[in-house]
Design an enzyme around this catalytic site. Structure first.
Site, short mmCIF file in Angstrom:
data_model
loop_
_atom_site.label_atom_id
_atom_site.label_comp_id
_atom_site.label_asym_id
_atom_site.label_seq_id
_atom_site.Cartn_x
_atom_site.Cartn_y
_atom_site.Cartn_z
N LEU A 66 0.85 -1.18 0.00
CA LEU A 66 0.00 0.00 0.00
C LEU A 66 0.89 1.23 0.00
CD1 LEU A 66 -2.74 -1.07 2.60
CD2 LEU A 66 -2.63 -1.52 0.14
N ASP A 67 1.00 1.87 -1.15
CA ASP A 67 1.91 2.99 -1.32
C ASP A 67 1.37 4.27 -0.70
OD1 ASP A 67 4.19 4.40 -2.73
OD2 ASP A 67 2.48 5.40 -3.67
N ALA A 68 2.23 4.99 0.03
CA ALA A 68 1.87 6.30 0.61
C ALA A 68 0.55 6.25 1.36
CB ALA A 68 1.83 7.37 -0.49
N VAL A 69 0.31 5.15 2.01
CA VAL A 69 -1.01 4.85 2.56
C VAL A 69 -1.42 5.80 3.69
CG1 VAL A 69 -0.19 3.15 4.24
CG2 VAL A 69 -2.48 2.92 3.29
#
Length: 562
Positions: free
Chosen positions: A227-230
């Site tokens: 989960l990128d830059a979540v």
């Protein structure tokens, strides 16, 4: 489905529309029924991840995923059981992290069939770029065109709104003006850049669209989902807009959906923030992420070797709580991003952080900054390959290799699943020309290669690439054969000279123990076995007699099995 429904009620304050709930339930059910890929049920010492772009290696008129798959099978399969493919979708900036279409493969990389072929040889980790998408995407074009049903997909804010409390990871403006079809200018929330438009998860329709993306990735075989830059997903003006309760609830929702559809899927959160905030995404150990990026490890290992001192690394390592088998760390030293500095805050004084940054900048590293609420700026990350971060411009290759291997011997011994960036296994140096071409600091560690160029370097025994590749591959393969390095095995940090780090890993199930000893300094250090018993250094396959005083060379290390 009860957990999922309860989370929807909490996120949307019991207002989630029945029609949307029914659509989500049906999508989950259909994906679960169609799934034909079984996930590994738990991590172990054999799990080591390679981080790479799908277009890392290139051949003329060949989709890069096909080239990568062949390279992986020939050079990497015996070392890495998992491959983290950085975003391989159509994109407009940030080397893939500004996604135009979540559901298609970038034409230069190939097709989904090429991803499936690679999946026959490796377990895969996909990036779910869930906070934002490209300004060139069809979704944002619908919004600008004022097409029906798209008005609430993105976040429009009146510029006079007080957003001073919002945490800023960049120096670029938080709001970017865009003109819509009727000529009106709207100021749109853009946390990372003007080309990366934040999604509005307050809209149930946006949630449905993004769950469709997650389900598509699960159906296409993602074993791990990053989960990128979540941390930035939920926005509430007047707050920091990072790590908000509803952001955590969204992560829990993604986890619950993955558990329902594809048990064994590992959800990993990427939050380049201080340690206490980072580990909050593990939830209660069973309901949120199974892994978090261990962001404090890269700068602390760098700090330890740079100053020849284990003090900060030792104190931090001793404070790590065990995951108790339900969570673990995703350990790394290098990645497609720079070496984050926020994770040092609260561990090192700001003066030490600034001093480290200054020293590395003198040796050719670049520095990226962030805006602070008081209007000042602070260094946010160091942009450099890990090879050049550890070394000076005038060092010879033998010194470079020693420091580099020491750092990775540390990485591989920490509790958790280790991940190696492709530039590290290739022994890459700073790509200063790439920075000039791309116009951004992070390009210094994102070089792409002609396949023939890399194969020639790996076959030449005189090159630093050859030496790094073979020594690091051998160390990783040795690591995967040690039950004491199981991610769940406990770690004990032992008292030692400040220039040494000594830690014990134990496998209770296999009754195996490893004593890992590291000389962080540029001088020889004498060290005596703490217990009167003989042991074997498994790296060099040498027996060491009981009570023997050992001399560790500069940047030397031992893995001792009793």
């Amino acid at each position: 489905m009860e957990i999922i429904n309860n989370l929807l009620d909490k996120i949307y304050d019991s207002t989630f529309p029945t029609e949307c709930r029914d659509r989500l339930t049906e999508a989950i059910l259909q994906t679960r029924l169609a799934l034909d890929h079984q996930r590994k049920t738990h991590w172990d010492e054999k799990d080591v991840v390679l981080i790479s772009y799908a277009d890392q290696f290139r051949e003329s008129e060949t989709p890069t995923l096909q080239t990568f798959s062949r390279f992986y099978q020939q050079y990497l399969q015996s070392t890495f059981s998992l491959v983290h493919l950085l975003p391989f979708f159509p994109w407009s900036s940030d080397d893939g992290f500004s996604v135009i279409d979540y559901h298609r493969v970038n034409a230069i990389c190939g097709e989904w069939s090429d991803v499936a072929e690679l999946h026959q040889h490796a377990r895969l980790m996909f990036d779910f770029v869930c906070n934002h998408m490209s300004a060139h995407s069809a979704w944002f074009k619908h919004f600008l065109a004022q097409d029906p049903g798209w008005d609430d997909f993105f976040i429009s804010i009146v510029p006079s709104t007080d957003l001073s409390a919002v945490t800023r990871p960049r120096t670029s403006p938080l709001l970017t003006p865009f003109e819509r079809a009727d000529g009106e200018t709207k100021f749109i929330w853009t946390t990372f850049s003007a080309d990366q438009i934040d999604l509005n998860f307050a809209s149930p329709t946006v949630l449905l669209r993004m769950v469709d993306v997650l389900l598509d990735y699960l159906a296409k075989g993602a074993d791990y989902v990053r989960l990128d830059a979540v941390g930035y997903m939920w926005k509430t003006p007047g707050t920091s807009c990072i790590h908000l309760e509803k952001t955590h609830l969204l992560v829990k929702l993604f986890r619950a959906i993955a558990d329902e559809v594809a048990p064994g899927t590992v959800i990993i959160t990427e939050t380049n923030v201080p340690h206490k905030d980072n580990i909050s995404y593990l939830g209660n150990g069973r309901d949120e992420a199974q892994m978090v990026y261990q962001f404090s490890l890269p700068p602390l290992v760098l700090h330890a070797i740079h100053y020849g001192s284990s003090r900060a690394l030792k104190n931090w390592a001793a404070s790590l709580a065990p995951g108790e088998g339900t969570t673990t760390w995703f350990n790394f030293l290098a990645s497609h991003d720079g070496i984050g500095l926020n994770p040092l805050r609260g561990i090192l004084p700001e003066t030490e952080i600034v001093s480290l940054v200054r020293d590395l900048a003198i040796e050719g590293a670049l520095v990226s900054y962030k805006n602070n609420p008081d209007g000042t700026t602070s260094p946010y990350e160091i942009n450099v390959t890990y090879m050049d971060a550890l070394n000076r411009k005038d060092d010879d290759d033998q010194v470079r290799l020693q420091r580099f291997m020491l750092a990775h011997a540390l990485l591989l011994a920490f509790p958790g699943v280790p991940a190696i960036y492709v530039q590290s296994i290739l022994g890459s140096r700073n790509d200063s020309e790439g920075v000039k071409v791309a116009g951004n600091n992070r390009a210094i560690n994102r070089e792409k290669y002609a396949l023939s160029e890399i194969e020639a370097a790996l076959s030449d025994e005189q090159t630093l690439r050859h030496k790094v590749f073979h020594q690091l591959s051998g160390l990783i393969q040795l690591r995967t054969r040690q039950p004491a390095f199981h991610p769940d095995s406990p770690m004990e940090v032992l008292e030692s000279d400040n220039a040494l780090l000594v830690m014990r890993r134990q496998s209770e199930k296999e009754h195996e123990e490893l004593l890992c000893v590291y000389n962080l300094s540029s001088r020889e250090i004498a060290w005596t076995l703490p217990e009167a018993q003989s042991c074997r250094d498994i790296i060099r396959n040498e027996v060491i007699a009981e009570g023997l005083s050992l001399t560790l060379p500069p940047w030397g290390y031992l893995w001792l099995k009793s």
